[in-house]
Scaffold this motif. Structure first.
Motif, PDB file in Angstrom:
ATOM      1  N   ILE A  15       0.860  -1.183   0.000  1.00 46.16           N
ATOM      2  CA  ILE A  15       0.000   0.000   0.000  1.00 46.16           C
ATOM      3  C   ILE A  15       0.900   1.237   0.000  1.00 46.16           C
ATOM      4  O   ILE A  15       1.768   1.381   0.872  1.00 46.16           O
ATOM      5  CB  ILE A  15      -0.940   0.017   1.232  1.00 46.16           C
ATOM      6  N   THR A  16       0.696   2.111  -0.988  1.00 42.41           N
ATOM      7  CA  THR A  16       1.529   3.315  -1.106  1.00 42.41           C
ATOM      8  C   THR A  16       0.829   4.568  -0.601  1.00 42.41           C
ATOM      9  O   THR A  16       1.477   5.593  -0.391  1.00 42.41           O
ATOM     10  CB  THR A  16       1.936   3.545  -2.574  1.00 42.41           C
ATOM     11  N   ILE A  46      -9.627  -7.400  -1.082  1.00 40.16           N
ATOM     12  CA  ILE A  46      -8.317  -7.002  -0.591  1.00 40.16           C
ATOM     13  C   ILE A  46      -8.079  -7.740   0.726  1.00 40.16           C
ATOM     14  O   ILE A  46      -8.906  -7.668   1.634  1.00 40.16           O
ATOM     15  CB  ILE A  46      -8.236  -5.474  -0.320  1.00 40.16           C
ATOM     16  N   VAL A  47      -6.954  -8.442   0.821  1.00 38.61           N
ATOM     17  CA  VAL A  47      -6.587  -9.187   2.023  1.00 38.61           C
ATOM     18  C   VAL A  47      -5.291  -8.581   2.550  1.00 38.61           C
ATOM     19  O   VAL A  47      -4.271  -8.582   1.853  1.00 38.61           O
ATOM     20  CB  VAL A  47      -6.396 -10.692   1.695  1.00 38.61           C
ATOM     21  N   GLN A  68       1.604   2.721  -7.836  1.00 38.26           N
ATOM     22  CA  GLN A  68       0.566   3.174  -6.923  1.00 38.26           C
ATOM     23  C   GLN A  68      -0.437   2.077  -6.568  1.00 38.26           C
ATOM     24  O   GLN A  68      -0.961   1.383  -7.428  1.00 38.26           O
ATOM     25  CB  GLN A  68      -0.196   4.353  -7.544  1.00 38.26           C
ATOM     26  N   VAL A  69      -0.679   1.933  -5.265  1.00 40.94           N
ATOM     27  CA  VAL A  69      -1.757   1.104  -4.742  1.00 40.94           C
ATOM     28  C   VAL A  69      -2.330   1.891  -3.572  1.00 40.94           C
ATOM     29  O   VAL A  69      -1.712   1.985  -2.511  1.00 40.94           O
ATOM     30  CB  VAL A  69      -1.272  -0.288  -4.284  1.00 40.94           C
ATOM     31  N   CYS A  70      -3.488   2.498  -3.785  1.00 40.93           N
ATOM     32  CA  CYS A  70      -4.065   3.425  -2.805  1.00 40.93           C
ATOM     33  C   CYS A  70      -5.467   2.984  -2.410  1.00 40.93           C
ATOM     34  O   CYS A  70      -6.339   2.855  -3.264  1.00 40.93           O
ATOM     35  CB  CYS A  70      -4.115   4.833  -3.411  1.00 40.93           C
ATOM     36  N   ILE A  84       1.335  -4.858   3.402  1.00 38.88           N
ATOM     37  CA  ILE A  84       1.369  -5.761   2.253  1.00 38.88           C
ATOM     38  C   ILE A  84      -0.014  -6.400   2.111  1.00 38.88           C
ATOM     39  O   ILE A  84      -0.556  -6.930   3.091  1.00 38.88           O
ATOM     40  CB  ILE A  84       2.443  -6.864   2.440  1.00 38.88           C
ATOM     41  N   VAL A  85      -0.568  -6.339   0.900  1.00 39.44           N
ATOM     42  CA  VAL A  85      -1.894  -6.887   0.643  1.00 39.44           C
ATOM     43  C   VAL A  85      -1.873  -7.813  -0.560  1.00 39.44           C
ATOM     44  O   VAL A  85      -0.939  -7.791  -1.367  1.00 39.44           O
ATOM     45  CB  VAL A  85      -2.949  -5.774   0.424  1.00 39.44           C
ATOM     46  N   ILE A  86      -2.923  -8.604  -0.660  1.00 35.90           N
ATOM     47  CA  ILE A  86      -3.184  -9.417  -1.847  1.00 35.90           C
ATOM     48  C   ILE A  86      -4.485  -8.896  -2.433  1.00 35.90           C
ATOM     49  O   ILE A  86      -5.473  -8.728  -1.701  1.00 35.90           O
ATOM     50  CB  ILE A  86      -3.299 -10.910  -1.480  1.00 35.90           C
TER      51      ILE A  86
END
Length: 114
Positions: A15-16, A46-47, A68-70, A84-86
């Motif tokens: 996650i950024t 989202i896990v 980017q992961v927002c 950290i996500v999946i």
């Protein structure tokens, strides 16, 4: 009969950004979306590896090549920057087709790049 199964996942992405005061959703680098076969507005799960949270939302295109992961809106409360996500997508198909279907799994690097 149709069953639900894994369509694709982006495995262990960071996650950024988290934007609480936004309409909602998850913004994902368009390169990651393409690699996982995700399209804008697609439902995803989202896990969160760090805290065990699970949530469902929809995808918004992020800047290509940005990493980017927002998480946006209320989902921003479910993760911290750096978690950290999946990201998982599912599909529905006939059992006969599902028996031979191979999901797409993307393994980004520590900078959320392919």
């Amino acid at each position: 009969m149709h069953i639900q199964l894994l369509k694709s996942k982006i495995h262990r992405v960071k996650i950024t950004q988290a934007e609480l005061h936004y309409v909602g959703s998850i913004t994902i680098d368009e390169d990651l979306m393409d690699a996982a076969g995700l399209i804008e507005n697609e439902k995803v799960q989202i896990v969160n590896i760090n805290n065990g949270e699970r949530l469902e939302t929809y995808v918004i295109k992020g800047e290509r090549g940005s990493g980017q992961v927002c998480l946006n809106g209320p989902a921003a409360r479910k993760a911290q920057v750096g978690d950290i996500v999946i990201i998982i997508s599912y599909c529905s198909m006939e059992v006969s087709e599902a028996k031979t279907y191979q999901p797409v799994v993307v393994f980004p690097d520590e900078y959320n790049r392919l």
